[in-house]
Design an enzyme around this catalytic site. Structure first.
Site, short mmCIF file in Angstrom:
data_model
loop_
_atom_site.label_atom_id
_atom_site.label_comp_id
_atom_site.label_asym_id
_atom_site.label_seq_id
_atom_site.Cartn_x
_atom_site.Cartn_y
_atom_site.Cartn_z
N THR A 184 -26.64 -11.12 -34.17
CA THR A 184 -27.14 -9.84 -33.64
C THR A 184 -26.70 -8.71 -34.56
O THR A 184 -25.65 -8.83 -35.19
CB THR A 184 -26.52 -9.64 -32.25
OG1 THR A 184 -27.00 -10.67 -31.40
CG2 THR A 184 -26.81 -8.29 -31.66
N ARG A 212 -35.65 -15.39 -21.57
CA ARG A 212 -34.20 -15.14 -21.47
C ARG A 212 -33.88 -13.77 -22.08
O ARG A 212 -34.32 -13.43 -23.17
CB ARG A 212 -33.45 -16.24 -22.21
CG ARG A 212 -31.93 -16.05 -22.27
CD ARG A 212 -31.48 -15.37 -23.54
NE ARG A 212 -30.03 -15.45 -23.74
CZ ARG A 212 -29.39 -14.80 -24.71
NH1 ARG A 212 -30.04 -14.03 -25.53
NH2 ARG A 212 -28.08 -14.94 -24.85
N GLY A 214 -30.67 -11.34 -23.25
CA GLY A 214 -29.24 -11.39 -23.55
C GLY A 214 -28.56 -10.07 -23.26
O GLY A 214 -29.06 -9.24 -22.49
N ASP A 215 -27.41 -9.87 -23.89
CA ASP A 215 -26.63 -8.65 -23.66
C ASP A 215 -27.14 -7.46 -24.46
O ASP A 215 -26.95 -6.30 -24.07
CB ASP A 215 -25.17 -8.88 -24.04
CG ASP A 215 -25.02 -9.26 -25.51
OD1 ASP A 215 -25.81 -10.10 -25.99
OD2 ASP A 215 -24.12 -8.73 -26.18
N THR A 235 -21.66 -8.46 -30.30
CA THR A 235 -22.44 -9.57 -30.86
C THR A 235 -21.79 -10.87 -30.40
O THR A 235 -20.59 -10.91 -30.17
CB THR A 235 -22.50 -9.50 -32.40
OG1 THR A 235 -22.96 -10.77 -32.90
CG2 THR A 235 -21.15 -9.22 -33.03
N GLY A 236 -22.60 -11.90 -30.27
CA GLY A 236 -22.06 -13.18 -29.82
C GLY A 236 -22.87 -13.71 -28.66
O GLY A 236 -24.04 -13.35 -28.48
N GLY A 238 -24.53 -13.77 -25.51
CA GLY A 238 -24.90 -12.68 -24.62
C GLY A 238 -24.46 -12.89 -23.19
O GLY A 238 -24.06 -11.94 -22.50
N1 GLY Z 1 -25.78 -11.32 -28.40
C1 GLY Z 1 -27.09 -11.73 -28.58
C2 GLY Z 1 -27.61 -12.59 -27.53
O1 GLY Z 1 -26.89 -13.36 -26.93
O2 GLY Z 1 -28.78 -12.52 -27.28
#
Ligand code: GLY
Length: 327
Positions: A184, A212, A214-215, A235-236, A238
């Protein structure tokens, strides 16, 4: 030293190109990409531009780069499509915008900004979001790159070797960090007027299920900015940042007096303490209201860069403070 001219304060920008495992074949382009993003964002700041403009421009550079999992070069879903998402937040007004499930908007971060400024909403997805992009004349671009198509094929082979129905994706990602990295992109900045902003953009988890989210587009999870404390981009994985409302948690730590660095380190310790998955790869960048920067991760790498008036060019690295300890 960069000339500060008549600027009131000392601007600073931090960007990330993603946590995970950065393989040698992409390290050079990743480092060059985050450096360029920091440079472009900082140029906005040094000319007296806002933190909001700076993070949008910096993230836009990484979305166009092709080395990162955002914009052009986004990861593919399990059914071989791209669904991008992004968010942006202004620490002065607490205004925020986000967009998700985007097929072919060239710069999702610019659409997030449009949602923030041109609609009454914070988060718009799918056809509705793409309609806003069309109305305001945002460019389109096919985000599928040869690089990600190659990754998708390898990921699907790996998945199929594990025999359908799939073992949990997180277990696969843990066993094959080289092909399941997240990458990300994001940026946080403090401008000369003393305002902070944050932005984050992603193609999401490789092989994610269609639909889906994410964060990255969720305010408070992947992105948060508030002039009362600072700004953060995550980042990582989500799902972890969502459950811990991680970007807001970092800002709360800063509100209680921690520096940006201590705040991101504490938040990674929180992840290590509370998340018991075997795949909890996370990275965080932050800036506090004094212009201190923070970067920490529990993943093998975090591709990141920063630029301030003390430097002649951005500093970039594939690691920041790696945190393995718990709280
Ligand atoms: N951090 C990006 C995701 O999990 O979509």
């Amino acid at each position: 030293m960069v000339s500060e001219g008549k600027l009131k304060g000392r601007p600073v920008i931090v960007v990330h190109g993603g946590a995970g495992t950065w393989q040698p074949e992409r390290s050079r382009s990743g480092l060059a990409g985050v450096k360029r993003a920091a440079e472009v964002g900082f140029r906005v700041l040094i000319r007296g531009g806002s933190a909001l403009d700076a993070v949008e421009e910096a993230v836009g550079v990484m979305e166009d780069d092709g080395s990162f999992n955002a914009g052009y070069g986004s990861s593919l879903t399990i059914d071989k499509r791209v669904e991008m998402e992004a968010s942006i937040m202004d620490g002065e007004t607490l205004q925020a915008g986000a967009a998700g499930l985007l097929k072919d908007v060239r710069n999702p971060v610019r659409l997030a900004r449009l949602v923030m400024e041109k609609t009454d909403h914070v988060f718009v997805v799918g056809e509705g979001a793409e309609k806003i992009a069309q109305i305001f004349g945002l460019e389109k671009r096919n985000p599928i790159s040869e690089l990600r198509l190659g990754y998708w094929k390898r990921q699907m082979e790996t998945l199929n070797k594990g025999k359908f129905p799939l073992p949990k994706l997180a277990e696969l990602a843990k066993a094959h960090p080289d092909i399941f990295s997240l990458e990300t992109v994001g940026a946080v900045a403090l401008d000369a007027e003393g305002n902070v902003a944050a932005a984050t953009s992603t193609g999401g988890f490789p092989l994610k299920l269609p639909g889906r989210i994410g964060d990255s587009p969720l305010i408070g999870c992947g992105t948060y900015a508030d002039n009362s404390c600072g700004a953060c981009s995550a980042t990582g994985v989500g799902e972890i940042a969502i459950r811990l409302v991680l970007a807001k948690t970092v800002c709360d730590y800063m509100a209680r007096g921690k520096t940006a660095q201590k705040a991101v380190e504490t938040a990674i310790r929180l992840v290590n303490t509370r998340i018991l998955n075997n795949y909890s790869s996370m990275g965080l960048i932050a800036v506090d209201m004094k212009g201190n920067i923070g970067a920490a991760h529990n993943s093998p790498n975090l591709c990141w860069a920063y630029m301030s008036t003390e430097l002649t060019e951005p500093r970039a690295s594939l690691t920041a403070k790696k945190i393995t300890e718990k709280l």
